[in-house]
Design a protein around this motif. Structure first.
Motif, mmCIF file in Angstrom:
data_model
loop_
_atom_site.group_PDB
_atom_site.id
_atom_site.type_symbol
_atom_site.label_atom_id
_atom_site.label_comp_id
_atom_site.label_asym_id
_atom_site.label_seq_id
_atom_site.Cartn_x
_atom_site.Cartn_y
_atom_site.Cartn_z
ATOM 1 N N GLU A 77 0.824 -1.213 0.000
ATOM 2 C CA GLU A 77 0.000 0.000 0.000
ATOM 3 C C GLU A 77 0.857 1.262 0.000
ATOM 4 O O GLU A 77 0.546 2.234 -0.699
ATOM 5 C CB GLU A 77 -0.941 -0.010 1.213
ATOM 6 N N GLU A 78 1.934 1.264 0.787
ATOM 7 C CA GLU A 78 2.817 2.430 0.836
ATOM 8 C C GLU A 78 3.483 2.661 -0.523
ATOM 9 O O GLU A 78 3.613 3.798 -0.983
ATOM 10 C CB GLU A 78 3.893 2.242 1.913
ATOM 11 N N VAL A 79 3.881 1.566 -1.152
ATOM 12 C CA VAL A 79 4.512 1.665 -2.475
ATOM 13 C C VAL A 79 3.529 2.260 -3.474
ATOM 14 O O VAL A 79 3.871 3.170 -4.251
ATOM 15 C CB VAL A 79 4.982 0.265 -2.954
ATOM 16 N N LYS A 80 2.311 1.766 -3.491
ATOM 17 C CA LYS A 80 1.289 2.264 -4.412
ATOM 18 C C LYS A 80 1.022 3.746 -4.178
ATOM 19 O O LYS A 80 0.846 4.516 -5.134
ATOM 20 C CB LYS A 80 0.003 1.455 -4.240
ATOM 21 N N GLU A 81 0.972 4.150 -2.902
ATOM 22 C CA GLU A 81 0.719 5.546 -2.567
ATOM 23 C C GLU A 81 1.825 6.451 -3.095
ATOM 24 O O GLU A 81 1.563 7.509 -3.684
ATOM 25 C CB GLU A 81 0.586 5.692 -1.047
ATOM 26 N N ARG A 82 3.096 6.026 -2.916
ATOM 27 C CA ARG A 82 4.221 6.838 -3.378
ATOM 28 C C ARG A 82 4.218 6.984 -4.897
ATOM 29 O O ARG A 82 4.438 8.067 -5.445
ATOM 30 C CB ARG A 82 5.550 6.230 -2.921
ATOM 31 N N ILE A 83 3.957 5.883 -5.593
ATOM 32 C CA ILE A 83 3.954 5.925 -7.055
ATOM 33 C C ILE A 83 2.771 6.740 -7.571
ATOM 34 O O ILE A 83 2.885 7.462 -8.567
ATOM 35 C CB ILE A 83 3.952 4.497 -7.628
ATOM 36 N N SER A 84 1.633 6.677 -6.875
ATOM 37 C CA SER A 84 0.475 7.485 -7.240
ATOM 38 C C SER A 84 0.801 8.973 -7.134
ATOM 39 O O SER A 84 0.408 9.769 -8.002
ATOM 40 C CB SER A 84 -0.715 7.134 -6.339
ATOM 41 N N ARG A 85 1.559 9.346 -6.102
ATOM 42 C CA ARG A 85 1.930 10.754 -5.925
ATOM 43 C C ARG A 85 2.926 11.200 -6.999
ATOM 44 O O ARG A 85 2.864 12.325 -7.488
ATOM 45 C CB ARG A 85 2.526 10.966 -4.532
ATOM 46 N N ILE A 86 3.841 10.293 -7.369
ATOM 47 C CA ILE A 86 4.784 10.610 -8.449
ATOM 48 C C ILE A 86 4.020 10.802 -9.758
ATOM 49 O O ILE A 86 4.306 11.723 -10.535
ATOM 50 C CB ILE A 86 5.837 9.488 -8.586
ATOM 51 N N HIS A 87 3.044 9.925 -9.993
ATOM 52 C CA HIS A 87 2.193 10.032 -11.190
ATOM 53 C C HIS A 87 1.500 11.389 -11.232
ATOM 54 O O HIS A 87 1.495 12.084 -12.257
ATOM 55 C CB HIS A 87 1.177 8.887 -11.173
ATOM 56 N N ASP A 88 0.921 11.804 -10.093
ATOM 57 C CA ASP A 88 0.225 13.091 -10.024
ATOM 58 C C ASP A 88 1.190 14.254 -10.248
ATOM 59 O O ASP A 88 0.845 15.246 -10.907
ATOM 60 C CB ASP A 88 -0.472 13.248 -8.677
ATOM 61 N N TRP A 89 2.399 14.133 -9.711
ATOM 62 C CA TRP A 89 3.388 15.213 -9.853
ATOM 63 C C TRP A 89 3.807 15.391 -11.314
ATOM 64 O O TRP A 89 3.949 16.512 -11.803
ATOM 65 C CB TRP A 89 4.607 14.901 -8.984
ATOM 66 N N ILE A 90 3.980 14.270 -12.024
ATOM 67 C CA ILE A 90 4.343 14.345 -13.440
ATOM 68 C C ILE A 90 3.235 15.039 -14.239
ATOM 69 O O ILE A 90 3.501 15.918 -15.071
ATOM 70 C CB ILE A 90 4.616 12.938 -14.007
ATOM 71 N N LEU A 91 1.978 14.659 -13.965
ATOM 72 C CA LEU A 91 0.864 15.292 -14.658
ATOM 73 C C LEU A 91 0.784 16.781 -14.323
ATOM 74 O O LEU A 91 0.527 17.626 -15.196
ATOM 75 C CB LEU A 91 -0.457 14.606 -14.277
ATOM 76 N N TYR A 92 1.016 17.101 -13.052
ATOM 77 C CA TYR A 92 0.972 18.491 -12.599
ATOM 78 C C TYR A 92 2.039 19.343 -13.302
ATOM 79 O O TYR A 92 1.765 20.472 -13.736
ATOM 80 C CB TYR A 92 1.171 18.526 -11.087
ATOM 81 N N CYS A 93 3.243 18.785 -13.447
ATOM 82 C CA CYS A 93 4.322 19.498 -14.151
ATOM 83 C C CYS A 93 3.920 19.780 -15.596
ATOM 84 O O CYS A 93 4.198 20.861 -16.141
ATOM 85 C CB CYS A 93 5.618 18.681 -14.118
ATOM 86 N N GLY A 94 3.236 18.807 -16.213
ATOM 87 C CA GLY A 94 2.765 18.992 -17.579
ATOM 88 C C GLY A 94 1.721 20.098 -17.674
ATOM 89 O O GLY A 94 1.728 20.897 -18.624
ATOM 90 N N MET A 95 0.828 20.153 -16.683
ATOM 91 C CA MET A 95 -0.198 21.198 -16.660
ATOM 92 C C MET A 95 0.432 22.579 -16.520
ATOM 93 O O MET A 95 0.033 23.535 -17.199
ATOM 94 C CB MET A 95 -1.171 20.925 -15.507
ATOM 95 N N ARG A 96 1.422 22.699 -15.643
ATOM 96 C CA ARG A 96 2.106 23.988 -15.452
ATOM 97 C C ARG A 96 2.827 24.422 -16.731
ATOM 98 O O ARG A 96 2.807 25.592 -17.114
ATOM 99 C CB ARG A 96 3.103 23.880 -14.292
ATOM 100 N N LYS A 97 3.459 23.442 -17.371
ATOM 101 C CA LYS A 97 4.207 23.760 -18.595
ATOM 102 C C LYS A 97 3.271 24.271 -19.685
ATOM 103 O O LYS A 97 3.591 25.225 -20.408
ATOM 104 C CB LYS A 97 4.946 22.511 -19.068
ATOM 105 N N GLU A 98 2.093 23.632 -19.807
ATOM 106 C CA GLU A 98 1.124 24.050 -20.822
ATOM 107 C C GLU A 98 0.647 25.480 -20.601
ATOM 108 O O GLU A 98 0.349 26.206 -21.546
ATOM 109 C CB GLU A 98 -0.081 23.097 -20.809
ATOM 110 N N GLN A 99 0.580 25.908 -19.323
ATOM 111 C CA GLN A 99 0.096 27.245 -19.000
ATOM 112 C C GLN A 99 1.220 28.270 -18.856
ATOM 113 O O GLN A 99 0.984 29.402 -18.428
ATOM 114 C CB GLN A 99 -0.742 27.203 -17.717
ATOM 115 N N GLY A 100 2.450 27.857 -19.208
ATOM 116 C CA GLY A 100 3.546 28.807 -19.245
ATOM 117 C C GLY A 100 4.262 29.035 -17.930
ATOM 118 O O GLY A 100 5.099 29.938 -17.820
#
Length: 464
Positions: A212-235
């Protein structure tokens, strides 16, 4: 005796040992010279006195003076033993110190011998020994030879030989393309698989028992990657992505499985182009000869580009021995992580305590790994879930009355060897024992028990 005098005295001793030397002696003495060079670099960095710097530089140049000769000598010994890969590496090292025509020509002969190629043989005969499996490798080596032939220094002394070899290679090149099966194998592109939908990759992760801890950490990494993409799209500014990881855990706790899924997730998110996993350990990276480790390590790094390099039992790269080449692998890895920061993700894995000590002793390596994920040993209930999942995949099922006995088997095994058995490997062993016991029971008893059912009688006969 000063450190400088020690270096000069030791080098004299090395020189004496190299007068009549076999391959092993040359390797050891080259390693000693490398250590002396490090000592001289330290002396040069610490002094500010000009005449001392000049003296130290002279000594350092003296240490370098025999490198080319020694590597070439070592390469020749390897060729005699038909160890062509080791010979190639030594020739490359020799040429990095001295661009001698003799070294270049001997290197060419080594590459030819490795591929069983001889310019004295008609190309129409030679091509019959080339297959779909080795044609790409031979073709790449032919290109390497052509580059070496173009060296002006070599052509000064071996002009006629170079011309004859160039013509032979050109003829062989034409002959290969005249054979349809070889041409097809040579031109066949690498197959690139389509990216798995991210939902499917995350579903694979979620299906894993426990962690469960492993899944939680990877889920947060997944969200962070998507978040970085969103920021990049908005400049907005985005932080550089450092996705290198350390997996801490005992064998059989799911580290390799998670790494493979993680590589797929990175591809699905567009972080990695390929998303494949290259799994290695010390034996794939560290060589037993001077100069081989860096090339051996680079080969695995290049194989992992656009994917994930998973290094199991990474702490074993450095064993603390004076004659160990593990640090060379680490230095090569650190450089590659910098050079290919957008094309390579490295995951180190191993026992928790050993990995902690390993990283503490290598601060330069430690600073490059942002994420540390702990893989706990499985509980008895988790191991039972894994077992039942594996049984269903093989079309077996446990009788409900047999489940408490299986739990007891697992508990007993963990109690006897807690450091080894709280993991998936215990389950695989138990699975095989249950199936073999079921087979024997079914053949010898021939009763009415369904062939997919594992009863109490089966479980009671099993020991792990």
């Amino acid at each position: 005796m000063s450190q400088h005098d020690y270096v000069k005295h030791t080098f004299k001793d090395i020189t004496a040992k190299l007068e009549v030397a076999d391959a092993q002696t040359i390797q050891i003495q080259l390693l000693r010279i490398l250590k002396l060079e490090k000592m001289m670099n330290e002396l040069i960095s610490k002094t500010t006195v000009n005449y001392e710097i000049e003296e130290y530089e002279k000594t350092k140049n003296l240490l370098f003076s025999r490198h080319g000769e020694l590597y070439a000598q070592l390469a020749t010994l390897y060729v005699q033993d038909e160890n062509y890969e080791a010979a190639e590496i030594c020739f490359l090292n020799a040429l990095s110190y001295e661009d001698q025509s003799q070294y270049n020509w001997d290197f060419i002969l080594c590459i030819l011998a490795k591929n069983n190629l001889s310019p004295a043989t008609d190309v129409r005969v030679t091509v019959n020994y080339i297959t779909e499996r080795n044609v790409k490798r031979i073709f790449e080596d032919m290109k390497r030879i052509e580059e070496l032939i173009s060296n002006p220094n070599l052509r000064t002394y071996y002009l006629d030989e170079c011309k004859k070899l160039q013509k032979w290679l050109t003829d062989l090149h034409k002959e290969i393309y005249m054979r349809p099966h070889l041409k097809e194998a040579l031109l066949k592109p690498l197959r690139i698989t389509e990216a798995m939908p991210i939902e499917e990759a995350l579903q694979q992760l979620d299906k894993l028992t426990g962690l469960e801890e492993v899944k939680e950490r990877i889920s947060r990494i997944h969200d962070w990657i998507l978040y970085c993409g969103m920021r990049k799209e908005q400049g907005f500014k985005t932080e550089p992505m450092n996705l290198h990881m350390v997996f801490h855990g005992n064998p059989g706790t799911g580290k390799t499985t998670v790494a493979r899924i993680l590589a797929t997730i990175y591809k699905s998110l567009g972080v990695l182009k390929s998303g494949h996993l290259v799994e290695v350990d010390r034996s794939h990276l560290v060589a037993g000869y001077v100069g081989q480790t860096a090339i051996k390590t680079r080969a695995k790094i290049e194989a992992a580009l656009d994917g994930v390099l998973f290094i199991d039992e990474a702490y074993s790269l450095v064993r603390g021995s004076d004659n160990d080449f593990g640090m060379e692998a680490i230095d090569t890895l650190v450089k590659a992580m910098e050079d290919y920061q957008h094309r390579l993700v490295v995951i180190l894995a191993g026992y928790p305590q050993e990995m902690h000590r390993f990283l503490e002793s290598n601060p330069g390596l430690q600073s490059r790994f942002k994420y540390h994920i702990h893989f706990p040993d499985y509980s008895t209930d988790a191991l039972l879930d894994i077992l039942q999942t594996m049984l269903l995949e093989r079309q077996y099922r446990l009788d409900d009355k047999a489940i408490p006995y299986v739990q007891q088997l697992l508990n007993d095994a963990i109690s006897k060897h807690p450091e080894k058995h709280g993991n998936g490997r215990l389950v695989r062993n138990l699975l095989e024992e249950l199936i073999f016991t079921k087979a024997t029971h079914a053949v010898q008893k021939r009763d009415d028990t369904p062939l997919d059912l594992l009863t109490i009688d089966i479980v009671k006969q099993v020991s792990i």
